[in-house]
Scaffold this motif. Sequence first.
Motif, PDB file in Angstrom:
ATOM      1  N   LYS A  20      -9.862  -7.560   5.728  1.00  0.00           N
ATOM      2  CA  LYS A  20     -10.486  -8.788   5.236  1.00  0.00           C
ATOM      3  C   LYS A  20      -9.477  -9.933   5.241  1.00  0.00           C
ATOM      4  CE  LYS A  20     -12.538 -10.911   1.125  1.00  0.00           C
ATOM      5  NZ  LYS A  20     -12.924 -10.727  -0.306  1.00  0.00           N
ATOM      6  N   ALA A  21      -8.231  -9.626   4.873  1.00  0.00           N
ATOM      7  CA  ALA A  21      -7.188 -10.652   4.864  1.00  0.00           C
ATOM      8  C   ALA A  21      -6.978 -11.226   6.261  1.00  0.00           C
ATOM      9  CB  ALA A  21      -5.885 -10.072   4.319  1.00  0.00           C
ATOM     10  N   LYS A  46      -2.633 -12.366   3.849  1.00  0.00           N
ATOM     11  CA  LYS A  46      -1.977 -11.707   2.718  1.00  0.00           C
ATOM     12  C   LYS A  46      -3.042 -11.064   1.850  1.00  0.00           C
ATOM     13  CE  LYS A  46      -0.309 -14.461  -0.464  1.00  0.00           C
ATOM     14  NZ  LYS A  46      -1.168 -14.287  -1.657  1.00  0.00           N
ATOM     15  N   ARG A  47      -2.943  -9.740   1.684  1.00  0.00           N
ATOM     16  CA  ARG A  47      -3.898  -9.031   0.840  1.00  0.00           C
ATOM     17  C   ARG A  47      -3.561  -9.240  -0.628  1.00  0.00           C
ATOM     18  NH1 ARG A  47      -4.575  -3.094   3.727  1.00  0.00           N
ATOM     19  NH2 ARG A  47      -4.727  -3.828   5.870  1.00  0.00           N
ATOM     20  N   LYS A  48      -4.600  -9.466  -1.424  1.00  0.00           N
ATOM     21  CA  LYS A  48      -4.403  -9.669  -2.850  1.00  0.00           C
ATOM     22  C   LYS A  48      -3.771  -8.448  -3.498  1.00  0.00           C
ATOM     23  CE  LYS A  48      -6.819 -11.062  -7.067  1.00  0.00           C
ATOM     24  NZ  LYS A  48      -8.125 -11.430  -7.664  1.00  0.00           N
ATOM     25  N   ILE A  74       1.045 -18.058   6.447  1.00  0.00           N
ATOM     26  CA  ILE A  74       0.515 -16.928   5.681  1.00  0.00           C
ATOM     27  C   ILE A  74      -0.622 -17.440   4.810  1.00  0.00           C
ATOM     28  CG2 ILE A  74       1.044 -15.132   3.997  1.00  0.00           C
ATOM     29  CD1 ILE A  74       3.957 -15.295   4.916  1.00  0.00           C
ATOM     30  N   THR A  75      -1.792 -16.834   4.970  1.00  0.00           N
ATOM     31  CA  THR A  75      -2.970 -17.277   4.224  1.00  0.00           C
ATOM     32  C   THR A  75      -3.439 -16.187   3.267  1.00  0.00           C
ATOM     33  OG1 THR A  75      -4.632 -16.467   5.792  1.00  0.00           O
ATOM     34  CG2 THR A  75      -3.647 -18.620   6.240  1.00  0.00           C
ATOM     35  N   ASP A  76      -4.210 -16.592   2.281  1.00  0.00           N
ATOM     36  CA  ASP A  76      -4.715 -15.670   1.271  1.00  0.00           C
ATOM     37  C   ASP A  76      -6.082 -15.154   1.677  1.00  0.00           C
ATOM     38  OD1 ASP A  76      -6.208 -15.064  -1.438  1.00  0.00           O
ATOM     39  OD2 ASP A  76      -4.064 -15.049  -1.900  1.00  0.00           O
ATOM     40  N   PRO A 127      -2.005 -21.159   0.990  1.00  0.00           N
ATOM     41  CA  PRO A 127      -1.346 -20.869   2.267  1.00  0.00           C
ATOM     42  C   PRO A 127       0.059 -21.465   2.324  1.00  0.00           C
ATOM     43  CG  PRO A 127      -3.601 -21.555   2.644  1.00  0.00           C
ATOM     44  CD  PRO A 127      -3.329 -21.798   1.193  1.00  0.00           C
ATOM     45  N   VAL A 128       0.969 -20.738   2.961  1.00  0.00           N
ATOM     46  CA  VAL A 128       2.360 -21.170   3.085  1.00  0.00           C
ATOM     47  C   VAL A 128       2.737 -21.180   4.563  1.00  0.00           C
ATOM     48  CG1 VAL A 128       4.754 -20.670   2.492  1.00  0.00           C
ATOM     49  CG2 VAL A 128       2.945 -20.230   0.824  1.00  0.00           C
TER      50      VAL A 128
END
Length: 273
Positions: free
Chosen positions: A20-21, A119-121, A146-148, A267-268
């Motif tokens: 999903k990430a 990025k997985r929670k 890198i996104t959430d 996001p970074v």
Amino acid sequence: MSNETPNPKYRLLVLTDLSKASDMALRNAVQLAKAINGKVDVFHAKAPTSVVKFDNQLSAMRSIHHDYNKTQAKLENDIQELESAEGVRIGFKIAYGNVKNAIREHIKETKPDIAVLGKRKSKIIGFLGDGITNFVLNQCSTNVLITDEEQVFHSFNDLSLGIFGDAIEKQGLEILNDLSKAGNKPIKLFSVGESANANVSNQEKRTISYVFPEGSNAMDGLASYVQKTQTQLLCIPSSKNKDQGGRQRKNIIDASVRRMVQKVGIPVLFIAS
């Protein structure tokens, strides 16, 4: 109907593990590409040992072939759905082998301007550890976004940008200009310590500086203000990951920066030198 991006200025490569990430990362990459005139491609690498259950060579080849067809069908379905909704064209490639080596060689071959990862929670504490994300940051010479998994941008237009540092440096300036040109929001500068250089390389860009005193809680305060100011994308130049002698640190993200990145929840974009 999907359209090929004419003369794309940037190439974005989404590294997917079909989670999903990764799906959210792809959706964010498409929105970013639309904002900065980019082209999106997807790369999926898998270790044969995760597929092959028997030592027999023929059985192994059949297992890989079956897994390839299954993976290809899923990627094609997900990509076609996104292409239809967003009017873009997305390419993809699947590879089997050592995952890190496959990623490094593919990035070396295709030379993307930005690699995009999700990025997985559930793995927020370890996402900058010894896994694929840290490998890409350390070993691959490219910008890394890198996104959430729970945050999807409907548009990168009029984005509220933040930079970790007391100035907009020359590196990455072009992409920052392209990200911010559609909006009127000032760029926020977040730094720790005395800000001896609160000006900007491009004087046309309006900036607001937030300087936090050095101390054990400096990064916590900085992360809190990133959230309070509704910053949507935080950029971290690679110069922030060098020691006092100017040498690149072996671990590109030190502990304090890693802790801050974990807390901002946005996001970074790590900007390569």
